[in-house]
Design an enzyme around this catalytic site. Structure first.
Site, PDB file in Angstrom:
ATOM      1  N   ASP A 296      16.065  29.544 -27.970  1.00 28.71           N
ATOM      2  CA  ASP A 296      15.086  29.480 -27.537  1.00 28.71           C
ATOM      3  C   ASP A 296      15.095  28.880 -25.858  1.00 28.71           C
ATOM      4  O   ASP A 296      14.191  28.900 -25.054  1.00 28.71           O
ATOM      5  CB  ASP A 296      14.019  28.405 -28.109  1.00 28.71           C
ATOM      6  CG  ASP A 296      13.783  29.191 -29.647  1.00 28.71           C
ATOM      7  OD1 ASP A 296      13.383  30.256 -29.625  1.00 28.71           O
ATOM      8  OD2 ASP A 296      13.657  28.069 -30.516  1.00 28.71           O
TER       9      ASP A 296
ATOM     10  N   CYS B 106       0.688  -1.110  -0.007  1.00 26.28           N
ATOM     11  CA  CYS B 106      -0.040  -0.002   0.134  1.00 26.28           C
ATOM     12  C   CYS B 106       0.859   1.211   0.157  1.00 26.28           C
ATOM     13  O   CYS B 106       2.121   1.114  -0.047  1.00 26.28           O
ATOM     14  CB  CYS B 106      -0.838  -0.004   1.136  1.00 26.28           C
ATOM     15  SG  CYS B 106      -0.062   0.346   2.880  1.00 26.28           S
TER      16      CYS B 106
ATOM     17  N   CYS C 107      44.503  -9.215  -6.903  1.00 24.88           N
ATOM     18  CA  CYS C 107      43.806  -8.986  -8.123  1.00 24.88           C
ATOM     19  C   CYS C 107      42.360  -9.134  -7.702  1.00 24.88           C
ATOM     20  O   CYS C 107      41.470  -8.462  -8.624  1.00 24.88           O
ATOM     21  CB  CYS C 107      44.312 -10.071  -9.231  1.00 24.88           C
ATOM     22  SG  CYS C 107      46.139  -9.909  -9.483  1.00 24.88           S
TER      23      CYS C 107
ATOM     24  N   CYS D 277       3.652   1.870   2.424  1.00 19.52           N
ATOM     25  CA  CYS D 277       4.899   0.951   2.244  1.00 19.52           C
ATOM     26  C   CYS D 277       6.009   1.537   1.523  1.00 19.52           C
ATOM     27  O   CYS D 277       7.192   1.981   1.845  1.00 19.52           O
ATOM     28  CB  CYS D 277       4.595  -0.180   1.566  1.00 19.52           C
ATOM     29  SG  CYS D 277       3.701  -1.532   2.306  1.00 19.52           S
TER      30      CYS D 277
ATOM     31  N   CYS E  40      46.816 -13.126  -8.277  1.00 18.63           N
ATOM     32  CA  CYS E  40      46.730 -13.246  -6.854  1.00 18.63           C
ATOM     33  C   CYS E  40      45.706 -12.726  -6.034  1.00 18.63           C
ATOM     34  O   CYS E  40      44.920 -12.143  -6.744  1.00 18.63           O
ATOM     35  CB  CYS E  40      48.180 -12.526  -6.136  1.00 18.63           C
ATOM     36  SG  CYS E  40      47.979 -10.581  -6.413  1.00 18.63           S
TER      37      CYS E  40
ATOM     38  N   ASP F 195       7.671  30.302 -30.893  1.00 15.90           N
ATOM     39  CA  ASP F 195       8.720  30.995 -31.793  1.00 15.90           C
ATOM     40  C   ASP F 195       8.355  30.669 -33.263  1.00 15.90           C
ATOM     41  O   ASP F 195       7.909  29.744 -33.523  1.00 15.90           O
ATOM     42  CB  ASP F 195      10.088  30.261 -31.336  1.00 15.90           C
ATOM     43  CG  ASP F 195      11.262  30.850 -32.037  1.00 15.90           C
ATOM     44  OD1 ASP F 195      11.446  32.080 -31.951  1.00 15.90           O
ATOM     45  OD2 ASP F 195      11.913  30.142 -32.872  1.00 15.90           O
TER      46      ASP F 195
ATOM     47  N   ASP G  88      12.481  25.205 -30.595  1.00 14.01           N
ATOM     48  CA  ASP G  88      13.357  24.351 -31.044  1.00 14.01           C
ATOM     49  C   ASP G  88      14.800  24.746 -31.156  1.00 14.01           C
ATOM     50  O   ASP G  88      15.737  23.862 -31.238  1.00 14.01           O
ATOM     51  CB  ASP G  88      12.993  23.885 -32.558  1.00 14.01           C
ATOM     52  CG  ASP G  88      13.427  24.862 -33.652  1.00 14.01           C
ATOM     53  OD1 ASP G  88      13.230  26.251 -33.311  1.00 14.01           O
ATOM     54  OD2 ASP G  88      13.676  24.698 -34.726  1.00 14.01           O
TER      55      ASP G  88
END
Length: 817
Positions: free
Chosen positions: A703, A15, A86, A18, A83, A496, A699
């Site tokens: 702008d 719910c 690593c 939670c 080793c 624009d 665009d």
């Protein structure tokens, strides 16, 4: 260190409380800057400082709070280790440097790395790349096809679990309910009142209580452990009261004679049915994301060593040459090297007409090659493709919280404790006033069971998920739910002109040379000089002049001392002469006499053309008129916006005559002409100062400030990355009609949110008092309302959540043009 964002797919929430629990838990973690948990989407969006906390720490906190995370696991054979250090080095690399790795363990002896990771954040390929970067190597797992969606698998497992538990509950509850009701209504005879029958009822009810209903006990315990209370607490308490009272009657007959095992069993089974249907319906609200993910092809054909090779999509790298035959999906983004075709982009843009593509054009992954054979070079793969970015945008929008949800969250935070208080008061009042324990207990159970915080928690996010999903289908991408909500309140839309109302591809329409007394003798020479100056310009008009000169094959000069005067014009030395190319108004300010060209200026501007004067050594040499055609849909788009009750304003740097000529064609309400790029945001601010909620549509790079200033910035998808990055809404198709569609969709979504919230609040406000017995004194009402039985309460509770989710799903069927 800059913050990073991660989306965690959560499992185990029952719910809205939670979700609030997880939010509170994550906010306590040092390094977590912001957290939003969406109950409907079952996602946690977390902004965190990777220098202070890692993704694995976040996952551990969620798991410690009693919830789960949908993760994937992979085992990789490692080579190159010498080793134990690593192994530790690789572990450190994976745990600290690869976002999305939850935990990694490297075994030096077996030379294997076991990695748990979030597949929506990282991939096996990125994990292997990190190992290789650290100086080792890893062998990729066998490519047996595309990995199944891990999150989807986790969700399906959850639904299967709910279904299985409901089936068991139904199997035991049905005979128990029919047997019990038959006895209560006197249909079964005296034998049904024997003691063994009550024990049979107990035997049928117990599997329901502790198998079907076990989730409510575990969920309730998690919630109480986190110092809060959720729906599971109410269901566990309500059903347990009925069950354990009945068990007490069995063990101690002196307490009473009637058992309520059927009540506890039916409560749990009905609510489990509701949760199962709710989970399935919630899954459908996320269908848009799954559809988008399903668009990706699984393989690609690339050219390696001169041969065509089919490889997994994950193996395509930037720079690979990809071959796509007619009818095939384009696997990744790229630029066409050979061939031409029509490409169906409708799945991403919502536009049904295929787009013609030729050499040099870009193609987008997941679109369909309709006709010819294409060879293209991959430019974006994996998470960088347009499709991946769209999926990410939709996920982020669905995971965000709309401001309207704040009220529901505040109520949900105190809802369960409030209901527990009401239930306790109800029990005390009815026991003290009526003197009987059982009727008071029945009302207590009814109040606990009928209260539904889930409907409140689902009201907003399910509608937002459906709305943003519907938008994605139509090529309308909301960056967050706040933008979707704000779009419903817009009063003014600012458009624009260049690239928004017009195609943004101006072409030279007229070249006029004033031969008499002019330092330039003909139109070709005028165009040559003007284009030479414009070589240094990035303005669309300048590019149009340059393209026309190149088209005519003119040999251009190299400009010297180039200088741009923002929004007015440019100047440079050409062949030893100072040449200016700019708007007529600029030269008036400079005191240059251009009266000789006034008649031409007025005529051309009246035709809606953009005019540039060419002045050589302070003398007018000629005029160049540039025309930018209107988009075919501009007039219809403006009409639709006005039909939605919006005021439409056009912004342009052109003079007022040119602006009026354009405005007359599209019928805008207001014109703002001769405005410089940097003044656009100031004009938006001025409109906001009048009390208007303003939407800005643009665009281009210039702008971006205005898009950021507007209450809602809307970027045309064909525009620049800067404009798209700044905007709140992106129109992937580049079609201006998308603006009115976005507003129509946002209004439909918020209308659904308000309907859902109204239902959720009214349901609880009316039915909790009814369950408490408020209607009992009203003799003319039916008994089932005056004494609401817990079984009816459980049915009402189950229906409430399903109603809210189903109402949200109607948005997928909404008619958006």
């Amino acid at each position: 260190m800059s913050s990073e964002n991660v989306t965690l797919p959560i499992t185990g929430m029952s719910c809205a409380n939670c979700a609030l629990n997880i939010e509170r838990t994550l906010k306590k973690v040092q390094g977590v800057e912001e957290t939003t948990v969406n109950f409907a989407a079952e996602h946690a969006s977390v902004s965190y400082d990777p220098g202070k906390v890692q993704v694995g720490d976040l996952v551990k906190m969620v798991e410690d709070a009693g919830y789960g995370i949908a993760t994937a696991k992979v085992e990789l054979p490692i080579t190159g280790m010498t080793c134990a250090n690593c192994a530790m080095n690789i572990e450190r690399t994976l745990n600290k440097k690869v976002p999305g790795v939850v935990r990694a363990a490297v075994n030096f002896a077996s030379e294997r790395a076991a990695v748990e990771y979030l597949p929506n954040v990282t991939s096996v390929e990125e994990i292997i790349a990190a190992i290789r970067k650290a100086g080792f190597d890893a062998i990729p797992p066998d490519e047996t096809g595309e990995d199944e969606d891990v999150e989807q698998r986790a969700r399906r497992a959850e639904i299967d679990d709910q279904t299985r538990k409901f089936a068991v509950g139904f199997l035991f509850t049905l005979p128990l309910f029919l047997w019990s009701m038959g006895r209560d209504f006197g249909l079964l005879g005296a034998w049904s009142h024997a003691l063994w029958v009550n024990w049979a009822f107990w035997a049928l009810a117990t599997p329901v209580q502790f198998y079907t209903g076990w989730d409510y006990y575990t969920g309730g315990w998690k919630s109480l452990n986190n110092r809060s209370a959720n729906m599971d607490v109410l269901v566990a308490m309500g059903s347990s009261v009925a069950y354990f009272y009945s068990l007490a009657v069995l063990l101690y007959p002196a307490i009473g004679s009637h058992v309520y095992f059927e009540t506890s069993a039916v409560i749990i089974t009905l609510i489990k049915l509701g949760k199962m249907l709710e989970a399935r319906a919630k899954g459908r609200t996320g269908n848009a994301i799954r559809k988008l993910m399903g668009l990706r092809p699984k393989t690609a054909t690339i050219i390696r060593d001169g041969k065509e090779v089919e490889v997994s999509l994950k193996q395509v790298d930037v720079g690979d040459v990809v071959v796509v035959r007619p009818g095939e999906k384009i696997p990744v983004d790229g630029v066409i090297l050979e061939g031409s075709s029509a490409v169906d982009e409708s799945m991403l843009t919502g536009e049904p007409i295929p787009v013609d593509k030729k050499t040099g054009d870009t193609v987008i992954g997941a679109t369909i090659n309709s006709e010819g054979l294409l060879k293209f070079q991959a430019t974006k793969v994996g998470k960088d493709t347009a499709l991946a970015q769209i999926i990410k945008l939709v996920q982020e929008a669905q995971g965000s919280k709309a401001p309207i949800q704040a009220l529901a969250d505040r109520v949900a935070a105190v809802f369960v404790p409030g209901v527990l208080g009401i239930a306790t008061i109800t029990f005390i009042l009815w026991w003290s006033l009526g003197g009987e324990f059982v009727p008071a207990m029945i009302r207590l159970v009814a109040v606990l069971i009928i209260a539904c915080p889930c409907a409140l928690g689902l009201a907003t996010p399910t509608a937002i998920m459906a709305g943003t999903g519907k938008g994605a289908e139509k090529g309308i991408l909301f960056k967050d739910s706040e933008a979707l909500e704000k779009a419903t309140k817009l009063k003014t839309i600012v458009l624009d002109k260049t690239g928004t109302l017009t195609l943004g591809k101006p072409v030279v329409a007229d070249v006029i040379s004033f031969n008499a007394g002019s330092p330039v003798q003909d139109e070709r020479e005028l165009l040559r000089i003007a284009a030479s100056v414009e070589k240094g310009s990035e303005h669309p008009v300048g590019r149009a002049i340059l393209q026309e000169a190149e088209k005519q094959g003119l040999e251009l000069f190299e400009p010297e001392n180039f200088k741009a005067s923002g929004g007015f014009g440019v100047q440079a030395s050409i062949d030893g002469q100072l040449v200016y190319v700019g708007k007529p108004g600029w030269f008036i300010e400079m005191g240059v006499d251009i009266v000789g060209g006034n008649e031409h200026v007025q005529t051309l501007q009246g035709q809606g053309k953009t005019l540039m004067a060419v002045v050589v050594e302070k003398e007018l040499a000629g005029l160049i008129a540039v025309a930018d055609s209107l988009k075919p849909e501009s007039e219809e788009a403006v009409a639709e916006l006005r039909g939605q009750g919006l005021k439409v304003v056009m912004l342009t740097g052109d003079n007022i005559q040119t602006a009026r000529a354009i405005a007359e064609q599209v019928h805008v309400d207001e014109i703002v002409a001769e405005i410089r790029p940097e003044e656009k945001s100031l004009k938006v601010k001025e409109l906001q100062g009048r009390g208007h909620m303003v939407g800005m549509v643009g665009d281009g790079i210039n702008d971006a400030p205005a898009l950021a200033q507007a209450d809602v910035g809307i970027a045309i998808g064909t525009g620049t990355d800067v404009a798209i990055e700044t905007a709140d809404v992106i129109l992937a198709s580049g079609n201006l009609l998308g603006v009115s569609r976005a507003i129509e969709l946002s209004r439909a979504t918020m209308r659904t949110v308000k309907q859902n919230l109204f239902w959720a609040f009214i349901y609880n406000l009316i039915l909790i008092p009814v369950a408490a017995g408020l209607l009992y004194p009203l003799d003319f009402l039916p008994t089932f309302l005056r004494q609401l039985h817990p079984i009816l309460a459980a049915l009402a509770m189950a229906v409430s959540s399903i109603t809210v989710v189903s109402n949200s799903l109607r948005l997928y069927r909404a008619k958006i043009k």
